[in-house]
Design a protein around this motif. Sequence first.
Motif, mmCIF file in Angstrom:
data_model
loop_
_atom_site.group_PDB
_atom_site.id
_atom_site.type_symbol
_atom_site.label_atom_id
_atom_site.label_comp_id
_atom_site.label_asym_id
_atom_site.label_seq_id
_atom_site.Cartn_x
_atom_site.Cartn_y
_atom_site.Cartn_z
ATOM 1 N N PHE A 27 -1.634 4.671 7.802
ATOM 2 C CA PHE A 27 -2.415 5.365 7.003
ATOM 3 C C PHE A 27 -3.687 5.769 7.623
ATOM 4 O O PHE A 27 -4.164 6.712 7.360
ATOM 5 C CB PHE A 27 -2.865 4.731 5.536
ATOM 6 C CG PHE A 27 -1.566 4.572 4.709
ATOM 7 C CD1 PHE A 27 -0.494 5.305 4.719
ATOM 8 C CD2 PHE A 27 -1.383 3.765 3.906
ATOM 9 C CE1 PHE A 27 0.519 5.586 4.035
ATOM 10 C CE2 PHE A 27 -0.387 3.438 3.025
ATOM 11 C CZ PHE A 27 0.865 4.262 2.992
ATOM 12 N N THR A 41 4.131 2.746 3.808
ATOM 13 C CA THR A 41 3.833 2.649 5.071
ATOM 14 C C THR A 41 4.996 2.753 6.258
ATOM 15 O O THR A 41 4.914 3.332 7.432
ATOM 16 C CB THR A 41 2.985 1.147 5.651
ATOM 17 O OG1 THR A 41 3.875 0.115 5.168
ATOM 18 C CG2 THR A 41 1.643 1.019 4.933
ATOM 19 N N GLY A 101 -2.651 12.711 -2.319
ATOM 20 C CA GLY A 101 -3.470 12.014 -0.982
ATOM 21 C C GLY A 101 -4.327 10.787 -1.434
ATOM 22 O O GLY A 101 -4.779 10.091 -0.500
ATOM 23 N N HIS A 102 -4.328 10.497 -2.645
ATOM 24 C CA HIS A 102 -4.901 9.005 -3.049
ATOM 25 C C HIS A 102 -4.101 7.925 -2.612
ATOM 26 O O HIS A 102 -2.965 8.003 -2.298
ATOM 27 C CB HIS A 102 -5.108 9.203 -4.557
ATOM 28 C CG HIS A 102 -6.188 9.868 -4.897
ATOM 29 N ND1 HIS A 102 -6.810 9.921 -6.195
ATOM 30 C CD2 HIS A 102 -7.052 10.666 -4.337
ATOM 31 C CE1 HIS A 102 -7.739 10.711 -6.431
ATOM 32 N NE2 HIS A 102 -7.949 11.276 -5.311
ATOM 33 N N TYR A 103 -4.725 6.732 -2.194
ATOM 34 C CA TYR A 103 -4.221 5.714 -2.008
ATOM 35 C C TYR A 103 -3.974 4.715 -3.068
ATOM 36 O O TYR A 103 -4.937 4.521 -3.964
ATOM 37 C CB TYR A 103 -4.729 4.976 -0.442
ATOM 38 C CG TYR A 103 -4.673 5.760 0.517
ATOM 39 C CD1 TYR A 103 -3.457 5.791 1.256
ATOM 40 C CD2 TYR A 103 -5.589 6.680 0.913
ATOM 41 C CE1 TYR A 103 -3.321 6.617 2.443
ATOM 42 C CE2 TYR A 103 -5.447 7.724 2.001
ATOM 43 C CZ TYR A 103 -4.232 7.665 2.507
ATOM 44 O OH TYR A 103 -4.260 8.228 3.966
ATOM 45 N N ARG A 143 0.579 6.039 -0.044
ATOM 46 C CA ARG A 143 -0.015 6.993 -0.217
ATOM 47 C C ARG A 143 0.619 8.106 -1.555
ATOM 48 O O ARG A 143 1.920 8.129 -1.385
ATOM 49 C CB ARG A 143 -0.174 7.848 0.937
ATOM 50 C CG ARG A 143 -1.116 9.099 1.028
ATOM 51 C CD ARG A 143 -0.984 9.678 2.306
ATOM 52 N NE ARG A 143 0.081 9.863 2.835
ATOM 53 C CZ ARG A 143 0.694 11.066 2.784
ATOM 54 N NH1 ARG A 143 0.210 12.104 2.390
ATOM 55 N NH2 ARG A 143 2.003 11.226 3.473
ATOM 56 N N TYR A 164 0.678 -1.023 -0.102
ATOM 57 C CA TYR A 164 -0.020 0.181 0.021
ATOM 58 C C TYR A 164 0.695 1.191 -0.198
ATOM 59 O O TYR A 164 1.983 1.118 0.732
ATOM 60 C CB TYR A 164 -0.959 0.115 1.254
ATOM 61 C CG TYR A 164 -1.863 -0.910 1.413
ATOM 62 C CD1 TYR A 164 -2.808 -1.108 0.358
ATOM 63 C CD2 TYR A 164 -1.967 -1.976 2.311
ATOM 64 C CE1 TYR A 164 -3.864 -1.883 0.460
ATOM 65 C CE2 TYR A 164 -2.943 -3.140 2.216
ATOM 66 C CZ TYR A 164 -3.810 -3.095 1.401
ATOM 67 O OH TYR A 164 -4.780 -3.932 1.549
ATOM 68 N N LYS A 189 -3.034 8.719 9.472
ATOM 69 C CA LYS A 189 -2.545 9.991 8.916
ATOM 70 C C LYS A 189 -4.050 10.381 8.222
ATOM 71 O O LYS A 189 -4.177 11.819 8.003
ATOM 72 C CB LYS A 189 -1.579 9.501 7.424
ATOM 73 C CG LYS A 189 -0.184 9.271 7.903
ATOM 74 C CD LYS A 189 0.577 9.047 6.823
ATOM 75 C CE LYS A 189 2.004 8.748 7.277
ATOM 76 N NZ LYS A 189 3.024 8.272 6.318
ATOM 77 N N ARG A 190 -4.929 9.669 7.993
ATOM 78 C CA ARG A 190 -6.281 10.065 7.483
ATOM 79 C C ARG A 190 -7.225 10.793 8.594
ATOM 80 O O ARG A 190 -7.575 11.753 8.106
ATOM 81 C CB ARG A 190 -7.227 8.742 6.874
ATOM 82 C CG ARG A 190 -6.629 8.478 5.603
ATOM 83 C CD ARG A 190 -7.408 7.071 5.122
ATOM 84 N NE ARG A 190 -8.835 7.703 4.810
ATOM 85 C CZ ARG A 190 -9.848 6.923 4.861
ATOM 86 N NH1 ARG A 190 -9.828 5.789 5.122
ATOM 87 N NH2 ARG A 190 -11.005 7.492 4.872
#
Length: 151
Positions: free
Chosen positions: A107, A43, A65-67, A28, A26, A110-111
């Motif tokens: 994540f 991460t 900002g998208h994952y 960001r 994953y 962070k969100r």
Amino acid sequence: MGRKQTAADILDSESPSIEPGTEQRYARVIGPRGNHQHEVEFTDGTRTLVTLQPRFRHLVWVKRGHYVIVDPSLGTTTEKVGGEIIHVLFPKHIKTLEQSGQWPAEFSRKRQETPEKDNDDDDNSDNDDDLFVNNNRPVMSDTESSSSDEE
């Protein structure tokens, strides 16, 4: 597989197909760098440059900002590029992954830590230091304008 089928696969995919494999991670998106390349943060905090797969290029816009899910083993044709985006995660995908407990905690924090707009502006509304100053206009004080009126 045509363009419409690819768009339907991207937008309607369910959680089993978006789980990362053994090499996939994953990430960001930090920001675009041009020529279908994006800087991403994993991460563990490491950053690298990745490319967007050609099948996504005219279907999905990846913004800051998208994952995404990145496969580091792909796209290693140069030393600067550290992988390839194999899947763009939408909010419904993230929600499904969070509910199943597969979303990384780094994540999630962070969100939640993203700064919301503070409503403290009402308390400091009388402070003139926060006002915009136009440097293209001469500054005239009250004494200068009153002295010109007397003449």
